[in-house]
Design an enzyme around this catalytic site. Structure first.
Site, short mmCIF file in Angstrom:
data_model
loop_
_atom_site.label_atom_id
_atom_site.label_comp_id
_atom_site.label_asym_id
_atom_site.label_seq_id
_atom_site.Cartn_x
_atom_site.Cartn_y
_atom_site.Cartn_z
CG HIS A 265 -2.29 -0.93 1.10
ND1 HIS A 265 -2.98 -0.99 0.26
CD2 HIS A 265 -2.53 -2.44 1.57
CE1 HIS A 265 -3.96 -1.80 0.24
NE2 HIS A 265 -3.48 -2.71 1.42
CG ASP A 327 -3.05 -4.25 4.81
OD1 ASP A 327 -2.18 -3.88 4.91
OD2 ASP A 327 -3.45 -3.74 4.68
CD GLU A 328 -5.28 -5.76 1.25
OE1 GLU A 328 -6.61 -6.59 1.74
OE2 GLU A 328 -5.35 -4.96 1.19
CB ALA A 329 3.44 -6.44 1.19
#
Length: 764
Positions: A265, A327-329
């Site tokens: 992000h 998160d969400e990497a």
């Protein structure tokens, strides 16, 4: 004349006496409900003769209280130490750091606590004993005795300002409501792919480039093709504004935790400084939502950049935590980066997941060296958890269980119960949301302690937090609508004991709390009196039933699509449906004030309504609220969301729908539609076979290909009248709907079987 004058004087005296009478105290309806509350006889009179007596350690709290009285009631308290007093006391015998006692007697109010935090929460409870507004110079307060303390030490609300930016005034308003609810942590999500929102003086391009995107996605991400507004959007908080917010929060006993996302992000930062990415190529600040491949490269330039950022962040936030995301990497860039692959070998790491752990651990060591600790989303568990990290578990509770068993502190914020960007009502008039369904009752019934933990492991659960992600929340009014009252329910979950909590009682108290929100001009969602509807049908009759938790209120409705008002017909029995009908209804009080949002339902009868329907497989339990009758009840599903009760969802199944008519029936056409939200793993079928059994015993088969795969909703239309030249009636029909199959590579959910979502099957 003398007699008349005497009676006039007497009348004026009586009238004056009536005007000077003290109003009755309001009924105590404190939220969160206290640990112990005992109502006593009598009232305390709060007026300009009331004095404040305070221990020096609590002077800031007493000053806050006197300012509140002046601003809210234009009431200035006396400087003299009168008998009628409010006393703030330090009580070292109170064990809990945030606990307090509140004793209201006829002449004295005593607020005692071990710390200023506890005293502040005592003030908040006392304020809820006062009327929202009062023109009287004297306010009666119910005598009572409260002993109270929180269940959890961490009681938080989150706000994402990366996707949409909100003013300093709104941030303060948000924090103020939190403080009223005895929440003590504001999680400020300051950096995202779509915008960097905090001034970093050493890196001016973060303000010049990363804080702004060239345009913003219009509508849902699932809608294809994507459309954009073409307008530059953005903003950032200066460090002076950050200090202003933190000071405001501190005065209200709220700790502000900044979140600086890493390693994922981070596309906005990479847009400003391309050398922070693995490719070094110029990218733009993201203009739509989702997860992006552009993540920080774990090289020395990146670590220097992040350490410099942390160096400017730390002096602004006095709390002990820095949230680093995690998160969400995606690992796509790392897998194709020579430097990353060499680093994996050099450090003896197994894979890119362990490289993320290396990244987080290195940043944790730096942040620890500055006297702070990190919090990260539960992805930081992957590849091994950094030694002193606190885990924020959002993908259900599995991350919380794992972290607690490894003796790490954990904060529960599962998307199932704490994501306030999800829909809170199935009313089709609800504003567009990211998806999901999280009603108020479900939030209230949340238990932050997973059953899988032992008593020893439970102590690692610090508390819970509500999250407000703003992809689909562009305005401050909508942010309030999505956050409240669900944040109010969560506040009681994290403060009050399980034994004291009761949803029906909470709803009763919430109705009073809403009056306070009204006075503050908060655009909260009011679903307390929301109407629900049920269609009843058979081959002879179609009717529609309305119901609401009216509690003495009435439902008023129309059937012509016009808005219901205080003069509309009062609902008393099921509404008979004989033609296309649009019902609109709302709950009203005795004075004719509308209390609920308008319930709308369009009913369009057709020849399959009330007929026998069967399926070869059951819909998935999460998408079967309307049951099998939802396929043929004359009510179409929402265009915006597949999660209302009119859509039926099937996970990977081939579906057969059979409709049997009670007698041979002349039909001209069959139509339906399918959801095609590929980003949510939903794919329309490639073809549908329709089989009709005719009155003369013949069978008609028609294969219908569905070619258009770009739109979110895909229609199927079959014209039987063109084939039925001899006007044969139909005994039954069957739709065979094969599953799309495996989701293609490169798409969300790749490698999994697709979902199928079916709307109304219309037979005319």
């Amino acid at each position: 004349m003398k007699i008349s004058h005497y009676f006039l004087v007497l009348f004026i005296a009586i009238l004056s006496s009536c005007n000077n009478q003290i109003k009755k105290p309001i009924e105590p309806n404190i939220i969160p409900i206290p640990l112990s509350q005992k109502i006593q006889e009598g009232v305390f009179i709060l007026d300009s003769s009331t004095s404040i007596i305070t221990d020096n350690q609590l002077k800031n709290v007493s000053d806050f209280f006197t300012s509140f009285l002046k601003d809210s009631y234009n009431l200035n308290l006396s400087d003299k130490k009168e008998k009628n007093s409010i006393q703030f006391k330090i009580d070292a015998s109170i064990k809990n750091e945030e606990g307090y006692t509140l004793k209201v007697e006829k002449n004295i109010v005593s607020i005692a606590a071990k710390t200023a935090k506890g005293a502040f929460y005592g003030v908040q409870s006392f304020i809820q004993l006062l009327p929202v507004k009062s023109a009287s110079k004297q306010i009666a307060v119910q005598c009572l005795d409260i002993k109270d303390e929180p269940r959890f030490v961490y009681r938080g609300m989150h706000l994402d300002v990366g996707r949409h930016f909100f003013s300093v005034d709104f941030i303060k308003k948000y924090i103020n409501i939190m403080s009223m609810l005895k929440m003590n942590t504001f999680h400020w999500h300051l950096t995202e792919d779509q915008g960097w929102r905090i001034e970093i003086k050493k890196y001016p391009k973060l303000q010049e480039i990363a804080a702004f995107r060239k345009e913003t996605l219009i509508g849902s991400y699932a809608n294809k093709p994507h459309k954009f507004d073409g307008k530059k959007y953005g903003g950032f908080y200066t460090q002076e504004e950050i200090k202003e917010v933190v000071k405001y929060a501190t005065e209200r006993q709220v700790t502000v935790i900044p979140e600086i996302e890493m390693p994922g992000h981070s596309q906005a930062a990479i847009a400003a400084y391309p050398e922070l990415g693995c490719t070094g190529k110029q990218v733009e600040v993201a203009t739509k939502w989702g997860v992006f491949d552009e993540v920080y490269c774990p090289n020395e330039k990146t670590f220097q950049f992040l350490e410099d950022v942390i160096d400017e962040i730390i002096p602004l936030f006095p709390g002990k935590y820095i949230h680093i995301g995690g998160d969400e990497a995606p690992k796509t860039r790392w897998k194709n980066c020579d430097y990353c692959q060499k680093l994996i070998k050099k450090e003896g790491l197994k894979d890119e997941h362990e490289l993320q752990s290396y990244f987080i651990t290195r940043m944790e060591k730096y942040i620890n060296s500055k006297g702070k600790q990190i919090i990260g989303w539960d992805e930081i568990l992957e590849g091994g958890l950094a030694p002193n990290a606190t885990v924020m578990s959002w993908r259900g509770i599995a991350g919380a269980i794992k972290a607690a068993k490894e003796k790490h502190d954990v904060i529960l914020t599962p998307n199932t119960h704490c994501y306030f960007d999800h829909y809170q009502s199935k009313n089709p008039n609800e504003p567009l949301a990211i998806g999901g369904f999280l009603p108020l009752r479900k939030v209230y019934n949340f238990n932050p302690i997973p059953e899988e933990l032992t008593k020893e492991e439970e102590k690692y659960v610090l508390g819970a937090q509500g999250n407000l992600w703003t992809e689909y929340i562009p305005t401050e009014d909508q942010a309030e609508y999505m956050a409240f009252p669900r944040a109010i329910a969560l506040a009681e979950v994290v403060w009050s004991s399980k034994e004291n909590r009761n949803y029906n009682n909470f709803v009763k108290r919430l109705a009073f709390f809403n009056e306070r929100l009204d006075a503050m001009d908060v655009n909260y969602a009011n679903h307390l009196y929301e109407i629900k509807g049920t269609l009843h049908s058979d081959v002879n009759k179609i009717s529609y039933q309305l119901e609401a938790p009216s509690q003495g209120k009435v439902i008023r409705f129309t059937t012509d699509g016009s808005e219901p008002d205080k003069n509309s017909k009062i609902y008393s029995e099921e509404i008979l449906i004989t033609k296309n009908t649009e019902i609109k209804a709302a709950t009203f009080n005795a004075e004719g004030k509308k209390l609920s949002s308008v319930f709308t339902k369009k009913i369009q009868p057709h020849k399959a309504v009330g007929q026998k329907v069967s399926l070869n497989v059951n819909p998935h339990r999460s998408y079967n609220e309307g049951g099998i009758k939802a396929l043929t009840n004359g009510i179409y599903g929402s265009d915006k969301s597949y999660e209302d009760k009119e859509w039926l969802g099937f996970n990977g199944d081939d579906v057969e729908v059979t409709i049997e008519f009670d007698k041979p029936t002349e039909i001209n056409s069959i139509s339906t539609r399918f959801h095609n939200g590929n980003s949510q793993w939903i794919y329309a079928p490639k073809e549908v076979t329709i089989k009709l059994e005719l009155e003369n015993g013949k069978v008609v088969l028609s294969k219908n290909k569905l070619a258009d795969r770009e739109t979110t909703l895909i229609d199927l239309k079959f014209n039987f009248a063109e084939l039925n030249t001899d006007k044969q009636k139909v005994k039954s029909l069957k739709l065979t709907i094969p599953n799309y199959g495996i989701i293609p590579k490169g798409n969300p959910g790749e490698g999994n079987k697709a979902w199928t979502f079916i709307d109304e099957i219309i037979v005319k």
